[in-house]
Design a protein around this motif. Structure first.
Motif, PDB file in Angstrom:
ATOM      1  N   THR A  15      30.031  64.286  53.931  1.00  0.00           N
ATOM      2  CA  THR A  15      30.530  63.273  53.000  1.00  0.00           C
ATOM      3  C   THR A  15      31.975  62.932  53.339  1.00  0.00           C
ATOM      4  N   ARG A  16      32.279  61.643  53.301  1.00  0.00           N
ATOM      5  CA  ARG A  16      33.662  61.184  53.502  1.00  0.00           C
ATOM      6  C   ARG A  16      33.942  60.040  52.530  1.00  0.00           C
ATOM      7  N   CYS A  17      35.127  60.090  51.905  1.00  0.00           N
ATOM      8  CA  CYS A  17      35.512  59.090  50.915  1.00  0.00           C
ATOM      9  C   CYS A  17      36.812  58.412  51.345  1.00  0.00           C
ATOM     10  N   ILE A  18      36.866  57.115  51.118  1.00  0.00           N
ATOM     11  CA  ILE A  18      38.058  56.315  51.378  1.00  0.00           C
ATOM     12  C   ILE A  18      38.570  55.815  50.037  1.00  0.00           C
ATOM     13  N   ARG A  19      39.850  56.039  49.754  1.00  0.00           N
ATOM     14  CA  ARG A  19      40.418  55.685  48.445  1.00  0.00           C
ATOM     15  C   ARG A  19      41.417  54.543  48.588  1.00  0.00           C
ATOM     16  N   ASN A  20      41.392  53.661  47.608  1.00  0.00           N
ATOM     17  CA  ASN A  20      42.335  52.552  47.557  1.00  0.00           C
ATOM     18  C   ASN A  20      42.629  52.255  46.099  1.00  0.00           C
ATOM     19  N   PHE A  21      43.715  51.563  45.853  1.00  0.00           N
ATOM     20  CA  PHE A  21      44.093  51.213  44.477  1.00  0.00           C
ATOM     21  C   PHE A  21      43.874  49.726  44.273  1.00  0.00           C
ATOM     22  N   VAL A  22      43.447  49.376  43.064  1.00  0.00           N
ATOM     23  CA  VAL A  22      43.206  47.973  42.734  1.00  0.00           C
ATOM     24  C   VAL A  22      43.603  47.734  41.283  1.00  0.00           C
ATOM     25  N   ALA A  23      44.144  46.556  41.015  1.00  0.00           N
ATOM     26  CA  ALA A  23      44.494  46.179  39.642  1.00  0.00           C
ATOM     27  C   ALA A  23      43.251  45.709  38.903  1.00  0.00           C
ATOM     28  N   LYS A  24      43.360  45.649  37.605  1.00  0.00           N
ATOM     29  CA  LYS A  24      42.231  45.243  36.769  1.00  0.00           C
ATOM     30  C   LYS A  24      41.871  43.779  37.020  1.00  0.00           C
ATOM     31  N   ASP A  25      40.571  43.485  36.917  1.00  0.00           N
ATOM     32  CA  ASP A  25      40.035  42.118  37.068  1.00  0.00           C
ATOM     33  C   ASP A  25      40.363  41.521  38.434  1.00  0.00           C
ATOM     34  N   THR A  26      40.298  42.361  39.468  1.00  0.00           N
ATOM     35  CA  THR A  26      40.560  41.909  40.834  1.00  0.00           C
ATOM     36  C   THR A  26      39.267  41.946  41.640  1.00  0.00           C
ATOM     37  N   LEU A  27      39.036  40.888  42.404  1.00  0.00           N
ATOM     38  CA  LEU A  27      37.842  40.831  43.245  1.00  0.00           C
ATOM     39  C   LEU A  27      38.008  41.755  44.450  1.00  0.00           C
ATOM     40  N   VAL A  28      36.989  42.552  44.709  1.00  0.00           N
ATOM     41  CA  VAL A  28      36.983  43.476  45.845  1.00  0.00           C
ATOM     42  C   VAL A  28      35.679  43.277  46.612  1.00  0.00           C
TER      43      VAL A  28
ATOM     44  N   GLU B 279      49.698  37.555  43.804  1.00  0.00           N
ATOM     45  CA  GLU B 279      49.236  38.940  43.689  1.00  0.00           C
ATOM     46  C   GLU B 279      50.381  39.923  43.904  1.00  0.00           C
ATOM     47  N   ILE B 280      51.237  39.631  44.878  1.00  0.00           N
ATOM     48  CA  ILE B 280      52.384  40.513  45.121  1.00  0.00           C
ATOM     49  C   ILE B 280      53.314  40.530  43.917  1.00  0.00           C
ATOM     50  N   VAL B 281      53.566  39.362  43.324  1.00  0.00           N
ATOM     51  CA  VAL B 281      54.419  39.293  42.137  1.00  0.00           C
ATOM     52  C   VAL B 281      53.788  40.058  40.978  1.00  0.00           C
ATOM     53  N   ALA B 282      52.465  39.909  40.791  1.00  0.00           N
ATOM     54  CA  ALA B 282      51.780  40.635  39.720  1.00  0.00           C
ATOM     55  C   ALA B 282      51.849  42.146  39.948  1.00  0.00           C
ATOM     56  N   GLU B 283      51.714  42.558  41.206  1.00  0.00           N
ATOM     57  CA  GLU B 283      51.808  43.987  41.496  1.00  0.00           C
ATOM     58  C   GLU B 283      53.220  44.513  41.233  1.00  0.00           C
ATOM     59  N   MET B 284      54.229  43.722  41.562  1.00  0.00           N
ATOM     60  CA  MET B 284      55.603  44.131  41.276  1.00  0.00           C
ATOM     61  C   MET B 284      55.845  44.224  39.771  1.00  0.00           C
ATOM     62  N   ASP B 285      55.289  43.286  39.002  1.00  0.00           N
ATOM     63  CA  ASP B 285      55.408  43.361  37.545  1.00  0.00           C
ATOM     64  C   ASP B 285      54.720  44.608  37.009  1.00  0.00           C
ATOM     65  N   TYR B 286      53.550  44.921  37.573  1.00  0.00           N
ATOM     66  CA  TYR B 286      52.842  46.126  37.146  1.00  0.00           C
ATOM     67  C   TYR B 286      53.647  47.389  37.453  1.00  0.00           C
TER      68      TYR B 286
END
Length: 219
Positions: free
Chosen positions: A39-52, A161-168
């Protein structure tokens, strides 16, 4: 016009470097059922209501003695898919339900008792988040945009998106600072209370011992 297109390409390259999408290639060794080595897992972070959009390409074929299963979930318990027996390209799109990290896990298991000579599957994983996950060719065709206009729309969304991430991040920093200040205040008053109790206990001991010695006519 050529200078403008060159500038747009440079900006796109920079924003793509800062974006959250990432591509990985790795080998996944097969293991028995219940064995975590497969088993191998890849982790990433995402903001709410974001398309992935998660695109996984697994070599091999079904029935070759190995079964590769996928599992996509986030840190707060939301599940976004469990494709079974993946071979070839597997594409999954979802919208995040919370501000949290999510894991894309692959599990390679033996499908039977027969011996597999080369028990390894090669996996190529591509994770597109936000503006990178959109099909800009379809957007260009639907809205009848010029290539330069499409690039500008893409850059605009990536900057947003970058501005929203900075606000977060700024909001999280504010919460952490408030928590730190509140903790410091509580520790300060706890220290003052402890010192007061120690002083009161010392004074009581002095009074008690003096009364005890007087009752015994020692002083």
């Amino acid at each position: 016009m050529a200078y403008l297109q060159s500038l747009l390409r440079t900006l796109c390259s920079l924003l793509l470097f800062l974006a959250c999408g990432e591509a990985l290639k790795f080998d996944l060794e097969a293991a028995g059922r219940g064995d975590a080595t497969g088993t191998r897992c890849i982790r990433n972070f995402v903001a709410k209501d974001t398309l992935v959009v998660v695109t996984a390409t697994v070599d091999g074929y079904k029935g070759d003695g190995m079964i590769v299963n996928m599992h996509i979930k986030d840190a707060v318990g939301n599940e976004y898919g469990r494709p079974k027996d993946v071979a070839g390209e597997q594409r999954m799109a979802f919208t995040s339900h919370a501000d949290a990290s999510f894991d894309v896990c692959f599990e390679n298991q033996f499908s039977g008792s027969k011996h597999v000579a080369h028990a390894i599957r090669h996996v190529e994983l591509d994770i597109d988040i936000g503006a990178d996950a959109k099909d800009w060719s379809a957007v260009q065709a639907t809205e009848k945009l010029k290539p330069v206009e499409t690039e500008l729309r893409r850059i605009e969304e990536m900057v947003a998106e970058i501005v929203a991430e900075m606000d977060y991040l700024r909001t999280r920093e504010q919460k952490l600072r408030d928590t730190n200040e509140s903790t410091n205040t509580r520790v300060k008053w706890f220290a003052f209370g402890t010192m007061g109790m120690l002083v009161a206990l010392g004074a009581w001991q002095v009074v008690y011992l003096r009364a005890y010695f007087r009752s015994k006519h020692l002083i």
